[in-house]
Design a protein around this motif. Structure first.
Motif, mmCIF file in Angstrom:
data_model
loop_
_atom_site.group_PDB
_atom_site.id
_atom_site.type_symbol
_atom_site.label_atom_id
_atom_site.label_comp_id
_atom_site.label_asym_id
_atom_site.label_seq_id
_atom_site.Cartn_x
_atom_site.Cartn_y
_atom_site.Cartn_z
ATOM 1 N N ASP A 175 0.838 -1.200 0.000
ATOM 2 C CA ASP A 175 0.000 0.000 0.000
ATOM 3 C C ASP A 175 0.872 1.249 0.000
ATOM 4 O O ASP A 175 2.077 1.176 0.294
ATOM 5 N N TYR A 196 0.417 5.411 1.215
ATOM 6 C CA TYR A 196 -0.496 6.310 1.934
ATOM 7 C C TYR A 196 -0.144 7.766 1.691
ATOM 8 O O TYR A 196 1.026 8.152 1.739
ATOM 9 N N CYS A 224 -3.692 -9.165 2.368
ATOM 10 C CA CYS A 224 -5.033 -9.121 1.774
ATOM 11 C C CYS A 224 -5.715 -7.781 2.034
ATOM 12 O O CYS A 224 -6.822 -7.553 1.569
ATOM 13 N N LYS A 225 -5.063 -6.905 2.801
ATOM 14 C CA LYS A 225 -5.692 -5.616 3.097
ATOM 15 C C LYS A 225 -5.000 -4.440 2.414
ATOM 16 O O LYS A 225 -5.174 -3.290 2.785
ATOM 17 N N GLY A 226 -4.197 -4.733 1.391
ATOM 18 C CA GLY A 226 -3.506 -3.691 0.649
ATOM 19 C C GLY A 226 -4.375 -3.101 -0.452
ATOM 20 O O GLY A 226 -5.478 -3.572 -0.712
ATOM 21 N N ARG A 227 -3.860 -2.033 -1.076
ATOM 22 C CA ARG A 227 -4.557 -1.443 -2.227
ATOM 23 C C ARG A 227 -3.816 -1.823 -3.507
ATOM 24 O O ARG A 227 -2.611 -1.595 -3.625
ATOM 25 N N TYR A 280 -7.763 0.038 -5.533
ATOM 26 C CA TYR A 280 -8.649 -0.028 -4.367
ATOM 27 C C TYR A 280 -8.286 -1.218 -3.488
ATOM 28 O O TYR A 280 -7.422 -2.023 -3.851
ATOM 29 N N HIS A 281 -8.966 -1.320 -2.355
ATOM 30 C CA HIS A 281 -8.806 -2.502 -1.503
ATOM 31 C C HIS A 281 -9.508 -3.657 -2.217
ATOM 32 O O HIS A 281 -10.684 -3.919 -1.985
ATOM 33 N N GLU A 320 -9.869 -6.775 0.742
ATOM 34 C CA GLU A 320 -10.560 -6.372 1.965
ATOM 35 C C GLU A 320 -9.997 -5.064 2.510
ATOM 36 O O GLU A 320 -8.801 -4.811 2.429
ATOM 37 N N GLU A 321 -10.895 -4.236 3.072
ATOM 38 C CA GLU A 321 -10.458 -3.022 3.749
ATOM 39 C C GLU A 321 -9.917 -3.392 5.123
ATOM 40 O O GLU A 321 -10.310 -4.413 5.683
ATOM 41 N N PRO A 322 -9.043 -2.540 5.683
ATOM 42 C CA PRO A 322 -8.647 -2.768 7.070
ATOM 43 C C PRO A 322 -9.862 -2.500 7.953
ATOM 44 O O PRO A 322 -10.364 -1.388 8.014
#
Lengths: 303, 331
Positions: free
Chosen positions: B218, B220, B232-235, B243-244, B247-249
């Motif tokens: 990701d 930021y 699994c929570k990266g963009r 996008y995620h 999955e979103e955090p």
């Protein structure tokens, strides 16, 4: 060494599926795994359609294995698993079942059907091998994330204690790495999973997921996540032969599979392609898991 | 319903017990459990101390030995099972078929629970474990909807435990190999997902970047909160969109499903978080204890107290919570 064609992981229109398996009948593969293993909403082919393809390939001299769903979530999923395995039992023609979940292991045991344990059944040690052999397992697929050294230990155990068990290794294709309740392809289209409009049909080779630096990391395939790179163990074939691996799995890709099958067929007859990294398909290759390294890496032991 | 709480350390265990946990779960200081973190978990001596503390206050102790041993490490895992049994734990939480078999024969009198890592989502899979290993309970993967859980309770041969709060796995547990695809560790093999040793942070002109073994997870911008790079929570880029993609955090929170879970006949609620601080454990156990007590007292009149959800949200990843797969629309 036998070549097997793994189950078709992607969602293709029924006419493409028929055309594909029509060609497979003439390919130098010994075994064909058939059935929908990813998503219960994919019903281009009904159970009877799959069994008809199985009949045709069986008549063409292929060993047929009926593959089952990997992630079951509902009682309806379990009911259709039962229905499928009962239909195979009724046919009484010695087809094996590929159990991709312990649900299928249990149903096979109850119906006294012999089975292959798919790669998503976690067989990480000898005690697990032994226990599943007692339930009727004839062959096991080596879990994708494990290394050669664990395979060697398992093979030593098999040779000493249960030499009838056959071992299959995932040798080519995008590695199945995860399953989810969520459908990532539907999510990409902002569609809810239960009204997904079957958008997976638009991605016969899966939907590439890349990092923000354009590295192809994963391949989205509905609820399943596959590797971005294409796993390829053709150079390790002689080593696997020595370890007593009986079956090599080639996992269907959308284009160029015939050339891959031919290369593996030559390799098992001793004609290994040169040590240059093989460019069988137009994506990156990987083989890291075999060497105990991250699975996405490509290791060239000759360098 | 039993409240099963995380104990990543002795101080965390003590606060969980003090706040009213009915059971705590812990693991040893090695790869035999699915929360292998530096400085976390229990030596044999600390485990004995923790078990004594819990038992003398009427709280049960479960020991998670829920990773998958390979031949080279087999003895380390069986030793962990022997240690836990000899220490007098109330149940072993196991996932591996071989290890379940070992525990069944070697320590038949010690309860066996099927770990979430055992990935059982159907009555048939649960029956397999009941028939072969006489499991007393199974922890369900976080992939089922509330309706599916309700169906499963009706047909299950064993009692069921579900996750109530904490980090959320988007993939079905025990069958996710994403972490070892990028690093050399996975939950199954090492009890680690996206391990800290592989994480790098870098301030760049494009933003703050998080990498896992070199792969960009990701990036930021200044106004964004950076989260741990669980892969699994990266963009990521899919098609034209960034996008995620998976999955979103966010954290799982089923507090408002409590009455439903009780009606279904769920035996236990598990709180995730052995990697969290004792202060975190204290706060979540306090909230869930109050909620479960209120549910017992008020029955059908049960209402959520506002401070509970506020506390839980503030302790969540990305300060947001979800019902996850329990809620149909999330899928």
């Amino acid at each position: 060494m036998k070549l097997t064609l793994g189950p078709l992981l992607y969602f293709w229109p029924i006419k493409d599926v028929h055309q594909f398996y029509g060609q497979v009948a003439d390919w130098p593969v010994d075994t064909v795994y058939l059935g929908e293993t990813v998503c219960s909403r994919r019903r281009e082919l009904k159970q009877a359609d799959w069994l008809a393809i199985a009949d045709a390939l069986s008549a063409a001299g292929k060993e047929v294995v009926i593959a089952t769903q990997t992630l079951l979530e509902s009682t309806a999923d379990l009911r259709s698993l039962n229905k499928l395995l009962e239909a195979v039992k009724d046919k009484n023609n010695n087809w094996l079942i590929e159990a991709n979940d312990l649900s299928a292991v249990q149903v096979c045991k109850e119906l006294e059907l012999p089975f292959v344990a798919g790669a998503a059944i976690n067989i990480y040690n000898a005690a697990t091998l032994q226990k599943l052999a007692e339930q009727g397992m004839q062959r096991w697929c080596f879990p994708v994330e494990l290394s050669r050294s664990t395979l060697a230990d398992q093979q030593a155990f098999i040779q000493q204690n249960n030499p009838k068990i056959e071992t299959e290794v995932f040798a080519f294709g995008h590695l199945p790495l995860a399953w989810s309740a969520r459908c990532f392809t539907a999510r990409h289209h902002n569609l809810p999973k239960d009204r997904c409009q079957f958008v997976c049909l638009d991605y016969p080779a899966g939907l590439p997921l890349k990092t923000q630096e354009d590295q192809q990391l994963f391949t989205l395939n509905g609820i399943q996540t596959l590797s971005g790179a294409c796993h390829n163990l053709i150079q390790q074939l002689p080593d696997m032969q020595q370890l007593g691996v009986s079956h090599l799995r080639l996992s269907p890709i959308y284009q160029g599979l015939k050339e891959v099958v031919d290369k593996f067929d030559l390799a098992r007859q001793g004609q290994l392609p040169s040590s240059d990294p093989l460019k069988l398909v137009e994506v990156d290759s990987c083989n890291g898991y075999w060497f105990g390294e991250p699975g996405g890496q490509q290791i060239n032991p000759n360098l | 319903m039993e409240l099963v709480c995380p104990a990543g350390s002795l101080p965390a265990l003590k606060v969980a017990v003090d706040q009213g946990a009915n059971a705590v779960y812990l693991g040893f200081r090695n790869s035999t459990n699915a929360r292998q973190f530096a400085g976390l978990n229990f030596s044999e001596k600390k485990a004995a101390e923790g078990i004594h503390y819990a038992h003398s206050r009427g709280c049960k102790v479960y020991c998670a030995i829920n990773t998958y041993p390979q031949p080279a490490g087999w003895n380390e895992w069986t030793r962990a099972v022997d240690q836990a049994a000899n220490l007098g734990v109330d149940a072993l939480i196991l996932a591996d078929i071989g290890l379940l078999d070992y525990a069944t024969h070697k320590h038949p009198s010690v309860n066996r629970h099927l770990s979430v890592q055992g990935s059982a989502t159907t009555a048939a899979a649960l029956q397999f474990h009941a028939d072969n290993f006489g499991i007393k309970r199974a922890v369900l993967p976080r992939v089922l909807s509330a309706a599916q859980v309700a169906d499963l309770v009706k047909s299950s041969p064993v009692e069921l435990e579900v996750f109530g709060f904490g980090s959320l796995c988007i993939m079905v547990e025990g069958r996710c190999y994403l972490s070892s695809y990028l690093t050399d560790e996975s939950p199954n093999s090492k009890g680690a997902c996206s391990p800290a040793k592989a994480v790098r942070w870098e301030d760049t002109p494009k933003g703050l970047e998080s990498r896992l073994n070199g792969t960009l997870i990701d990036r930021y911008q200044k106004d964004e909160n950076a989260g741990y790079p669980t892969l699994c929570k990266g963009r990521f880029n899919v098609g034209e969109a960034t996008y995620h993609a998976l999955e979103e955090p966010t954290s799982l929170n089923t507090l408002n499903l409590l009455p439903q879970l009780k009606k279904m006949g769920i035996a236990a609620i598990k709180l995730e978080g052995r990697q969290r601080s004792p202060a975190y454990v204290k706060q979540i156990v306090e909230v869930w204890r109050q909620a479960l007590d209120a549910l017992e007292e008020q029955q059908d009149d049960f209402k959520l107290a506002t401070p509970w959800q506020k506390t839980l949200s503030s302790l969540s990843e990305g300060s947001s919570t979800t019902l996850g797969a329990y809620h149909r629309r999330w899928k």
